[in-house]
Design an enzyme around this catalytic site. Structure first.
Site, short mmCIF file in Angstrom:
data_model
loop_
_atom_site.label_atom_id
_atom_site.label_comp_id
_atom_site.label_asym_id
_atom_site.label_seq_id
_atom_site.Cartn_x
_atom_site.Cartn_y
_atom_site.Cartn_z
N SER A 65 -35.14 -3.40 4.05
CA SER A 65 -35.05 -4.85 3.82
C SER A 65 -33.92 -5.25 2.89
O SER A 65 -33.49 -6.40 2.90
CB SER A 65 -36.37 -5.37 3.27
N ASP A 352 -38.41 -12.41 -4.86
CA ASP A 352 -39.85 -12.21 -4.69
C ASP A 352 -40.26 -10.95 -5.44
O ASP A 352 -39.57 -10.55 -6.38
CB ASP A 352 -40.24 -12.17 -3.20
N HIS A 355 -37.41 -8.10 -3.97
CA HIS A 355 -36.06 -8.36 -3.44
C HIS A 355 -35.24 -9.27 -4.36
O HIS A 355 -35.76 -10.30 -4.83
CB HIS A 355 -36.16 -9.00 -2.06
#
Length: 378
Positions: A65, A352, A355
């Site tokens: 990610s 978040d 990230h």
């Protein structure tokens, strides 16, 4: 000339020409829109155009990610948060499958190379033809070096997919010219999986030799089997400084055990790279740990921490009462937010629980941009 156009009257011929020009303009506009999901960096974080001298560069991305630019399919808000508000709020103003409020690591690496962000594999069919010649991104959120229980292609499977794509003319041309540049991004999903499985950070640390050994094999494969002449691989950021760990400490500090695990991974990876490439010709270890630590693990009084008012508290913070810890973007059955959103993401290092914000990535990129360019120019 009349015979060449079937003897059409001049007025009708003019009308046909106008229709053709209109269709070509519409096609160009559609191509630009189709590439909007992937070419979002504009060749640089400030929207500048790529340098003409580097327009032939190709970038092939593998990882998770931290590098994903849209490969994780939309499986609903709970499973794929990055396709829902408030992700993408800073750039481009809507969710694009990136795990941030805006651009992610891949965008800034491409910018450092002076090229547009490569097309996400999942979005390749809607991308402009010119972008397809610049490489492709196979990274997908939740992936690991090994299987992570998230049902996403691990790095080995992503490389398999790249090799299958070599049937495509653009990929074949890249392979014929040395394969371009590979970017391999590993941000800790393997260790999260091990820790969750055994409910122990120590279990994750014990997993390090297995993960790094397999990562080394995939790096060797990129060089020897695929033919990449330049491979950039990230080390681990200080995992204990992510809000996932700092929340329990009221965001006042980092978890030392998790950070020690990241340091152990990084030392093992450095040893593997030294054995793979003693002359240091093919592989470049992109240090994310040091710049992350400079901001997220620095004491409040340190000058480095002043860049971000909130180095450890996420901009998108889930409510403490949310079952299971919650996630950014979560809503209850009535559509009410189960998270709080900060006023200015650029003041936060983390977007978040795990990230970084676009602002954090931009700041980290300042540290590696010249190093990337030097590595690629050698």
């Amino acid at each position: 000339m009349g015979h060449g156009h079937g003897g059409l009257p001049p007025t009708l011929l003019l009308l046909l020409c106008l229709l053709v020009l209109s269709a070509q303009a519409a096609a160009r506009k559609h191509s630009h829109r189709a590439g909007d999901h992937t070419d979002t960096s504009g060749g640089g974080s400030n929207g500048s155009s790529p340098s003409p001298t580097t327009m032939t560069q190709q970038l092939w991305v593998f990882g998770d990610s931290y590098a994903d630019t849209g490969n994780l399919g939309d499986l609903g808000r709970e499973l794929t948060h990055a396709w829902y508000d408030p992700y993408g709020a800073t750039f481009p103003g809507r969710p694009t499958g990136r795990f941030s409020d805006g651009r992610v690591l891949t965008d800034f690496i491409a910018s450092a190379m002076g090229m547009p962000t490569p097309v996400a594999y999942k979005l390749r069919r809607g991308a402009a033809r010119g972008l397809l010649a610049r490489g492709m991104n196979f990274a997908v959120g939740g992936a690991g070096v090994l299987d992570t229980g998230n049902f996403q292609r691990n790095i080995s499977a992503q490389i398999d997919l790249f090799q299958a794509q070599q049937q495509h003319p653009a990929a074949a041309a890249a392979a014929a010219h040395g394969g371009g540049v590979a970017l391999v991004v590993v941000s800790g999903n393997d260790y999260s999986y091990a820790a969750d499985k055994d409910n122990s950070t120590s279990a994750a640390i014990a997993y390090i030799p297995t993960v790094v050994r397999e990562l080394g094999e995939q790096l060797r494969r990129l060089r020897d089997d695929v033919g990449m002449r330049r491979v950039v691989v990230t080390n681990l950021h200080p995992l204990g400084c992510t809000p996932l760990f700092t929340r329990a400490l009221n965001y006042s500090g980092c978890d030392p055990l998790a950070n020690a695990g990241a340091a152990q991974h990084n030392a093992a990876l450095q040893s593997v790279l030294a054995a793979l490439d003693p002359a240091n010709r093919t592989f470049f270890l992109l240090d994310l740990n040091a710049p992350f630590a400079a901001f997220a693990d620095a004491p409040p009084s340190a000058a480095a921490a002043s860049r971000f008012d909130e180095p450890r508290r996420p901009c998108c913070e889930t409510f403490l009462s949310t079952a299971g810890g919650g996630y950014c973007g979560q809503q209850d059955d009535d559509g009410r937010r189960q998270y709080a959103l900060c006023d200015d993401p650029s003041k936060h290092f983390y977007w978040d629980n795990v990230h970084p914000t676009q602002a954090a990535w931009a700041t980290v990129a300042e540290t590696f941009r010249p190093k990337i360019r030097e590595f690629l120019s050698n």
